[in-house]
Design an enzyme around this catalytic site. Sequence first.
Site, PDB file in Angstrom:
ATOM      1  CG  HIS A  73      14.004  -7.305  -2.312  1.00 39.45           C
ATOM      2  ND1 HIS A  73      13.174  -7.594  -3.375  1.00 39.45           N
ATOM      3  CD2 HIS A  73      13.189  -7.115  -1.249  1.00 39.45           C
ATOM      4  CE1 HIS A  73      11.910  -7.583  -2.961  1.00 39.45           C
ATOM      5  NE2 HIS A  73      11.894  -7.301  -1.679  1.00 39.45           N
ATOM      6  CG  HIS A  75      11.062  -5.866   3.091  1.00 37.36           C
ATOM      7  ND1 HIS A  75      10.203  -4.992   2.474  1.00 37.36           N
ATOM      8  CD2 HIS A  75      11.206  -6.909   2.231  1.00 37.36           C
ATOM      9  CE1 HIS A  75       9.816  -5.487   1.302  1.00 37.36           C
ATOM     10  NE2 HIS A  75      10.424  -6.652   1.120  1.00 37.36           N
ATOM     11  NE  ARG A  77       9.130  -6.025   7.690  1.00 33.42           N
ATOM     12  CZ  ARG A  77       8.632  -6.457   6.551  1.00 33.42           C
ATOM     13  NH1 ARG A  77       8.235  -5.607   5.603  1.00 33.42           N
ATOM     14  NH2 ARG A  77       8.503  -7.739   6.325  1.00 33.42           N
ATOM     15  CG  HIS A 192       5.917  -7.627  -5.694  1.00 32.15           C
ATOM     16  ND1 HIS A 192       6.206  -8.205  -4.475  1.00 32.15           N
ATOM     17  CD2 HIS A 192       4.681  -8.067  -6.015  1.00 32.15           C
ATOM     18  CE1 HIS A 192       5.185  -8.960  -4.093  1.00 32.15           C
ATOM     19  NE2 HIS A 192       4.246  -8.889  -5.008  1.00 32.15           N
ATOM     20  CG  ASP A 320      11.606 -10.513  -0.440  1.00 33.28           C
ATOM     21  OD1 ASP A 320      11.426  -9.485   0.241  1.00 33.28           O
ATOM     22  OD2 ASP A 320      10.673 -11.132  -0.980  1.00 33.28           O
ATOM     23  N   GLY A 339       6.781 -13.794   4.354  1.00 32.73           N
ATOM     24  CA  GLY A 339       8.132 -13.270   4.403  1.00 32.73           C
ATOM     25  C   GLY A 339       9.069 -14.134   5.215  1.00 32.73           C
TER      26      GLY A 339
HETATM   27  O1  DOR Z   1       7.053 -12.302   1.318  1.00 26.95           O
HETATM   28  C1  DOR Z   1       7.115 -11.104   1.130  1.00 26.95           C
HETATM   29  N1  DOR Z   1       7.243 -10.234   2.155  1.00 26.95           N
HETATM   30  N2  DOR Z   1       7.024 -10.645  -0.117  1.00 26.95           N
HETATM   31  C2  DOR Z   1       6.911  -9.330  -0.393  1.00 26.95           C
HETATM   32  O2  DOR Z   1       6.807  -8.972  -1.545  1.00 26.95           O
HETATM   33  C3  DOR Z   1       6.876  -8.334   0.694  1.00 26.95           C
HETATM   34  C4  DOR Z   1       7.514  -8.857   1.910  1.00 26.95           C
HETATM   35  C5  DOR Z   1       7.205  -8.043   3.138  1.00 26.95           C
HETATM   36  O3  DOR Z   1       7.288  -6.811   3.078  1.00 26.95           O
HETATM   37  O4  DOR Z   1       6.929  -8.636   4.171  1.00 26.95           O
HETATM   38 ZN    ZN Z   2       8.169  -8.459  -3.256  1.00 26.25          ZN
END
Ligand code: DOR
Ligand code: ZN
Length: 444
Positions: A73, A75, A77, A192, A320, A339
Amino acid sequence: MKPKLVVKNGLVADPLAGKSKVQDIVVENGRIAAVAPGLGEGDPGGRGQEPGPDLIVIDASGKVVLPGLIDAHTHLREPGQEHKEDIASGTAAAAVGGFTTVAAMPNTDPVIDTRAGVEFVLKRAAEAGRVNVLPLGAVTKGQKGAELAEMGDMAEAGAVAFSDDGRPVTGSELMRCALEYVKMLGRPIISHCEDVDLVNEGVMHQGYWSTVLGLRGVPAAAEEVAVARDVILAGLTGSRLHLTHLSTAGSMALLRWAKDRGFPVTADVTPHHLALTDEAVRTLDYDTDTKVNPPLRASEDVEALREAVRSGLVDLIATDHAPHHFDDKDVEYNYAASGISGLETAVAVVVTCLVREGFLDWVGLARMMSLAPARLFGLESKGTLKVGADADLTIIDPEAEWTVDPAAFASKGRNTPFKGMRLRGRVTETIVGGRVVLLGGKLV
Ligand code: DOR
Ligand code: ZN
């Protein structure tokens, strides 16, 4: 031909064999060629071969050697939010954090919801990635929760799983259809779990500290209601469901319930939910780097998550990793983005809070951060150190003590509530397909 690589004298933790012992690992042509104690003592390459351009020797004495860590998991971007992170910076952060493979969440701009989107991520990863990137596709078009995305097309192009992460799939009938559909593809849905109605504009965990601090709360029930629905649908459809970033004691009980019934469900928890409580919002004085979705929870929840790691109830740990720009966080708590930039602190947080506290041993860490995510995505040649497996390796100095300094991150996201904290355990080498991408803690 790639140079031969020998990693000597490390404590090798193999989650498939279920044991750890001091051994040497020989890598040839990007694969594990041999794992045995004392291979070529005084003759590291065997047959009289000396270290040089054709032979790299890494001394891992006093260190732990694991199959390359896989983050289920992340991101990254890219496309569209490269001011927060891109594939180059995100995979550099992964290499620093000891991750040889990351699964890239599709909540980019545009959302990865077509074959072309998946192909774009793979192309950029091949050009700019320092580690392996596994693309994830969206469950619904534009992650809008109205119509299913072209999951079949995306699977064919290389999407390893599907997720609307960042938000839930709100419609229960749509979720049921999505689960039925992915069964044909043999790929999981990563859910999620969030009931946005119950979140009701909450910004931190609803409990003692939200009351004291005067911030609107997100009840544990906002997650648990969604977990209950999803595990019931997994049971109904018999489709593979993975629940990500579970954060409450109640979610652990529901996971137990689903697994006891033999439902095809797995789950992950994050390092930050295992390490921090909602009290961090007070200790760090409303610091928006503590804002994350789901929110940091109460101490009873953190205890339940740690216990679920110890017992094996929860299958894996995923970061995450959610990098944000300074401007997204430099606002009032209510308006800040959620996040945490997590790739570069994950191993140390897990070592400090779980390994050193006796909740997890090295084999367990290798299982939760390498083998289990490899299995989630059906990767046969990863998550293991058996001969012939991909030569993805992570080497950790278990004793190294360091202070988290976000200014030194490879990630563009400096948003971490761990800043200034002293942690134990540091990744010194990351090896991807036999190529050393981190050496002595520095990017190569
Ligand atoms: O804190 C989070 N940030 N939770 C999420 O589910 C998405 C993520 C984000 O994309 O910034
Ligand atoms: Zn999430």
